[in-house]
Design a protein around this motif. Structure first.
Motif, PDB file in Angstrom:
ATOM      1  N   GLY A   1      -3.614  -8.243  -2.280  1.00 35.18           N
ATOM      2  CA  GLY A   1      -4.579  -7.101  -2.495  1.00 35.18           C
ATOM      3  C   GLY A   1      -5.884  -7.012  -1.669  1.00 35.18           C
TER       4      GLY A   1
ATOM      5  N   TYR B   1      -7.909  -4.063  -5.684  1.00 38.39           N
ATOM      6  CA  TYR B   1      -6.505  -3.511  -5.916  1.00 38.39           C
ATOM      7  C   TYR B   1      -5.559  -4.736  -5.820  1.00 38.39           C
ATOM      8  CZ  TYR B   1      -8.819   0.702  -4.035  1.00 38.39           C
ATOM      9  OH  TYR B   1      -9.566   1.474  -3.424  1.00 38.39           O
TER      10      TYR B   1
ATOM     11  N   LYS C   1      -0.693   3.965  -2.304  1.00 43.65           N
ATOM     12  CA  LYS C   1      -1.167   3.529  -1.176  1.00 43.65           C
ATOM     13  C   LYS C   1      -0.153   4.345   0.013  1.00 43.65           C
ATOM     14  CE  LYS C   1      -3.576   1.972   2.692  1.00 43.65           C
ATOM     15  NZ  LYS C   1      -2.431   2.070   3.931  1.00 43.65           N
TER      16      LYS C   1
ATOM     17  N   LYS D   1       2.696   0.847  -4.690  1.00 42.81           N
ATOM     18  CA  LYS D   1       1.890   1.154  -6.018  1.00 42.81           C
ATOM     19  C   LYS D   1       0.904  -0.086  -6.217  1.00 42.81           C
ATOM     20  CE  LYS D   1       5.425   4.213  -8.064  1.00 42.81           C
ATOM     21  NZ  LYS D   1       6.323   4.355  -9.033  1.00 42.81           N
ATOM     22  N   TYR D   2      -0.162   0.287  -6.777  1.00 43.74           N
ATOM     23  CA  TYR D   2      -1.329  -0.749  -7.066  1.00 43.74           C
ATOM     24  C   TYR D   2      -2.127  -0.037  -8.345  1.00 43.74           C
ATOM     25  CZ  TYR D   2      -0.768  -2.457  -2.039  1.00 43.74           C
ATOM     26  OH  TYR D   2      -0.153  -2.915  -1.050  1.00 43.74           O
TER      27      TYR D   2
ATOM     28  N   ASN E   1      -4.070   3.784 -12.032  1.00 48.80           N
ATOM     29  CA  ASN E   1      -3.013   3.594 -11.150  1.00 48.80           C
ATOM     30  C   ASN E   1      -3.361   4.206  -9.715  1.00 48.80           C
ATOM     31  OD1 ASN E   1      -1.535   1.923 -12.944  1.00 48.80           O
ATOM     32  ND2 ASN E   1      -0.621   4.021 -13.708  1.00 48.80           N
TER      33      ASN E   1
ATOM     34  N   PRO F   1      -1.192  -5.498  -6.372  1.00 49.67           N
ATOM     35  CA  PRO F   1       0.006  -4.835  -6.512  1.00 49.67           C
ATOM     36  C   PRO F   1       0.675  -4.446  -7.902  1.00 49.67           C
ATOM     37  CG  PRO F   1       0.142  -6.608  -4.764  1.00 49.67           C
ATOM     38  CD  PRO F   1      -0.995  -6.650  -5.769  1.00 49.67           C
TER      39      PRO F   1
ATOM     40  N   ILE G   1       0.608  -5.721 -13.640  1.00 50.40           N
ATOM     41  CA  ILE G   1       0.442  -6.280 -12.240  1.00 50.40           C
ATOM     42  C   ILE G   1       1.522  -7.616 -12.271  1.00 50.40           C
ATOM     43  CG2 ILE G   1      -1.819  -5.382 -11.852  1.00 50.40           C
ATOM     44  CD1 ILE G   1      -2.715  -7.858 -12.647  1.00 50.40           C
TER      45      ILE G   1
ATOM     46  N   LEU H   1      -3.839  -2.910   3.431  1.00 49.63           N
ATOM     47  CA  LEU H   1      -2.742  -2.859   2.326  1.00 49.63           C
ATOM     48  C   LEU H   1      -1.547  -2.400   2.628  1.00 49.63           C
ATOM     49  CD1 LEU H   1      -4.840  -1.959  -0.969  1.00 49.63           C
ATOM     50  CD2 LEU H   1      -4.190  -4.194  -0.176  1.00 49.63           C
TER      51      LEU H   1
ATOM     52  N   HIS I   1      -5.967  -0.275  -9.468  1.00 48.76           N
ATOM     53  CA  HIS I   1      -7.137  -0.302  -9.253  1.00 48.76           C
ATOM     54  C   HIS I   1      -8.306  -0.442 -10.287  1.00 48.76           C
ATOM     55  CE1 HIS I   1     -11.380   1.839  -8.343  1.00 48.76           C
ATOM     56  NE2 HIS I   1     -11.008   1.535  -7.093  1.00 48.76           N
TER      57      HIS I   1
END
Length: 795
Positions: free
Chosen positions: A631, A648, A567, A582-583, A564, A650, A530, A578, A585
């Motif tokens: 997030g 979440y 969104k 890609k985030y 992973n 990024p 992250i 958001l 979690h």
């Protein structure tokens, strides 16, 4: 009726199709390239017009929605003139916008006309006229009934008709009041005889139908009226007849008629008397009812005017509004301006509210019978904004869309609520300040006591123990300050690539030390790194773990799940705010007591807490940190189920940097350092720290002093290896302006930005301001060594 059927067919088949209407919408309603639109329509419809002329149609004419000529197929070069002042039918069409028909004498001809409204997407964009010339009408009547028909028109219409047409259509005046339209040849003797017979009838005011006998002809005068009920003249029917039988027949008919009329008069007289009595009774009831209605209207007006509200009816089609009520007291506008007026007079909306109100008034949101409630701000005549609560309903009235509702001034309620909220915040801040003061007082008391012991004691072990304890108390104070800074606007995260799995595992294990609760990890092997402030995200995880421990009384189960997620528009389970991408979690769940439904919506609010000794900052800080990382965080809890906090962050595909081996700066030799700060204690302590490492330190209290100091040494051929600049200098030039000036003097100057808080955007983007590293206050030897290491030996 034949003409009407023919006209309807032509209108439906050729004049009212989508292609023609879209062209008219563009050329007439939008006024885009009208000449080009005229040319296209003329080319498409002229063949139809030519065929229609064979059936007696003399005109196809298109008009604008305000009654101006747009295109005459019979005279395409003439357009643009205002017809409402000379054409009653056009004026009526502009007003009522419905199909109309009738006789009308125009500039070029006497004709029976039918005018159709043209609408496009529910908007009235103009009209089209189809005219049947009177000449054809007379020919048609003669053919169908085998009689001679002519029209005697009043002389006043001679002034309306164009002289060129007048000369071709009319013969000599008839009895100085009428002229006869010449359709067939009539010899002068018959004309004069006809005139002499008609003299005693033709000037009568009653304008009744009359029959005249001329030789072997029976002539009937039928009164003739225009569309707007103006007397035009007579339709003259001339038919051959046997005079004796005709007279005998007429005499018998007259006797029978007189008898019938006499009976009808007697019956009528009786009925009239009876109806008069009924009318008197009905009028009496109506007068009584009108008086009651007047009372009700007066009462209604009094109630409305004193209700403190505006009642309105806004017509979406005409953009007109009818108003009543407290208009003057709310908006300061006189009632006389509101009998029926344009909405622009009072809809001076606050710029921030315009989009919401315009969406309310759009075609997409309109649904007959649906109610609405909206709050917005309107500017009054004094220039102040008034808070309005608008409650109403969408309604279709007479085929037109309306907004009907009430507008209430709620400014005083909003101000009252804001005052209450402000007082609550002040009260909460008081509790918070008291709690912080209590914690700091305890920490300072401990540090002071340790220092006193160090000063008085001669025992080396005791002194070392007190130093360690004072240092621990200091770190606790520093942690408390960092929490407050994170919660404030100054806590901008310093983003870097962070190993998510390691961060979560290490933080959870540290926070769970000494707890008997069971930890269950579920961390995906392919978890992304992250882009985050490692310390702030660790603080979020630590706060959530501590809450979970307390909820389960250190005896339950705590579940940590990391995976992973991406969104997109189709993924509605994630937070709506958001951005797509890609985030990572991260969720933390516990099987503890849970959170009541009425409280869970408040848990992220500042100063809100359910704990007797809590300050209500923990979850608010978590929420603040996650938001600053772009997030989102949310919580869920139901009786009998797990309580879960999930957030979440990024993700990034970048790899974490491998930490280089720590370099012992004390062995690197003496550096020449310039230190700028407006606090004497910082200058003194900082100077001692750097000198302890063997470096030479020069100090300045303002940016001006720093620039002067730098110039003096540079002129001697001596350059500073490093400058440490405080961002904020009270009463002098701060670090940002100072580095700009130093860059002008020496483009290769190397400087560290220092501050007691991470001011946004300098700390988060220090390189953009010309700095090479950061040094947060308070700092000690480890922070100084790391700053020197990062600044001078890793670049």
């Amino acid at each position: 009726k034949d003409l009407s059927n023919l006209s309807d067919f032509i209108f439906d088949a050729y004049l009212n199709n989508e292609e023609i209407k879209s062209l008219l919408y563009k050329g007439v309603y939008l006024n885009e390239n009208p000449d080009e639109v005229r040319s296209i329509i003329y080319k498409k419809l002229y063949p139809v017009f030519l065929k229609s002329k064979d059936m007696g149609i003399s005109q196809f004419a298109f008009h604008t929605n305000d009654g101006r000529s747009f295109l005459r197929l019979h005279n395409p070069q003439k357009y643009g003139d205002d017809l409402t002042s000379i054409r009653p039918m056009i004026k009526s069409m502009v007003k009522y916008k419905r199909k109309i028909s009738g006789y009308e004498v125009g500039k070029h001809e006497f004709a029976y006309r039918i005018i159709y409204p043209i609408k496009y997407y529910n908007k009235y964009i103009g009209s089209v006229e189809i005219a049947l010339n009177a000449t054809y009408l007379l020919k048609y009547l003669n053919k169908e009934f085998n009689h001679l028909y002519q029209i005697a028109s009043h002389k006043d219409y001679k002034n309306i008709i164009d002289p060129n047409f007048y000369n071709s259509y009319y013969i000599s005046p008839f009895n100085n009041y009428f002229v006869i339209r010449e359709i067939y040849n009539i010899n002068p003797y018959n004309v004069n005889l006809l005139k002499s017979k008609m003299e005693k009838y033709i000037d009568k005011d009653d304008k009744k139908s009359r029959s005249i006998f001329l030789m072997d002809k029976a002539i009937t005068l039928i009164p003739f009226y225009s569309y707007d009920n103006n007397f035009i003249g007579y339709l003259i029917k001339i038919q051959k007849t046997d005079m004796y039988h005709y007279h005998l027949k007429n005499t018998l008919v007259e006797i029978v008629l007189i008898f019938i009329i006499s009976i009808l008069l007697l019956i009528g007289y009786y009925n009239i008397n009876k109806k008069n009595e009924l009318l008197k009774e009905e009028n009496l009831k109506r007068e009584t009812l009108n008086k009651e209605l007047e009372k009700l209207n007066k009462l209604f007006t009094i109630i409305i005017e004193n209700s403190g509200q505006i009642i309105y009816d806004y017509n979406l089609e005409t953009k007109m509004v009818k108003q009543n009520g407290a208009i003057e007291s709310i908006l300061g506008i006189e009632k006389e301006r509101f009998s029926e007026t344009d909405t622009n007079i009072f809809f001076e909306l606050h710029p921030e509210d315009k989009i919401r109100v315009l969406n309310l008034l759009s075609n997409e949101t309109f649904e007959d019978g649906r109610s609405f409630k909206i709050r917005y701000r309107l500017k009054n005549t004094k220039g102040d904004y008034v808070q309005i609560l608008d409650t109403g309903i969408y309604a279709i009235i007479d085929g037109e869309r309306h907004f009907v509702g009430t507008m209430k001034d709620i400014t005083y309620l909003i101000e009252y609520e804001e005052t209450l909220q402000r007082n609550k915040r002040l009260e909460s801040l008081g509790f918070l300040a008291g709690g912080i003061a209590h914690d700091f007082n305890n920490l300072l008391a401990g540090i002071w006591a340790y220092i006193e012991i160090i000063r008085m004691s001669q025992d080396k072990a005791t002194i070392e123990d007190c130093i360690n304890k004072a240092y621990t108390a200091f770190k606790r104070a520093k942690t408390l300050i960092n929490q407050l800074l994170t919660f404030s606007k100054c806590g901008t995260p310093e983003l870097k690539v962070v190993d998510t799995k390691k961060l979560v595992t290490d933080t959870v294990n540290f926070a769970m030390a000494g707890s008997s609760a069971k930890i269950h990890f579920d961390i995906a092997e392919d978890t992304y790194n992250i882009l985050a402030d490692e310390h702030q995200i660790a603080q979020v995880i630590e706060n959530l773990i501590i809450n979970a421990r307390q909820a389960s009384s250190d005896k339950g189960n705590i579940y940590i799940k990391v995976y992973n997620i991406e969104k997109s528009n189709s993924n509605s389970s994630m937070c709506l705010n958001l951005e797509d991408g890609k985030y990572v979690h991260i969720s933390i769940s516990d099987d503890g007591v849970g959170i009541p439904e009425d409280k869970i919506q408040h848990i992220f609010e500042p100063f809100y807490t359910t704990k007797s000794k809590g300050k209500g900052l923990g979850l608010a800080i978590c929420h603040n940190i996650i938001e600053k990382h772009k997030g989102c965080i949310k919580a869920s809890s139901k009786p009998g189920e797990l309580t879960t906090f999930e957030f979440y962050i990024p993700a990034t595909s970048d790899k974490t940097l491998i930490k280089e081996e720590q370099i012992d700066i004390s062995k690197k030799g003496s550096l020449k350092i310039a230190l700028m700060d407006d606090e004497d204690i910082i200058l003194d302590a900082g100077k001692l720290l750097f000198e302890t490492l063997g470096h030479t330190v020069f100090t300045a209290k303002t940016g001006e002093e720093m620039i002067k100091l730098y110039n003096e040494h540079l002129n001697k051929g001596e350059r500073f290896n490093l400058c440490i600049l405080d961002i904020t200098i009270v009463g002098g030039m701060g670090g940002i302006d100072t580095i700009k000036e130093l860059k002008k003097i020496d483009p290769n100057v190397r400087a560290i930005v220092s501050s007691g808080y991470a001011e946004d955007p300098v700390f988060a983007n220090f390189k953009e301001y010309g700095f090479v590293a950061t040094l947060k206050k308070p700092y000690g030897m480890p922070e100084v060594i790391k700053a020197l290491d990062d600044t001078l030996y890793k670049h």
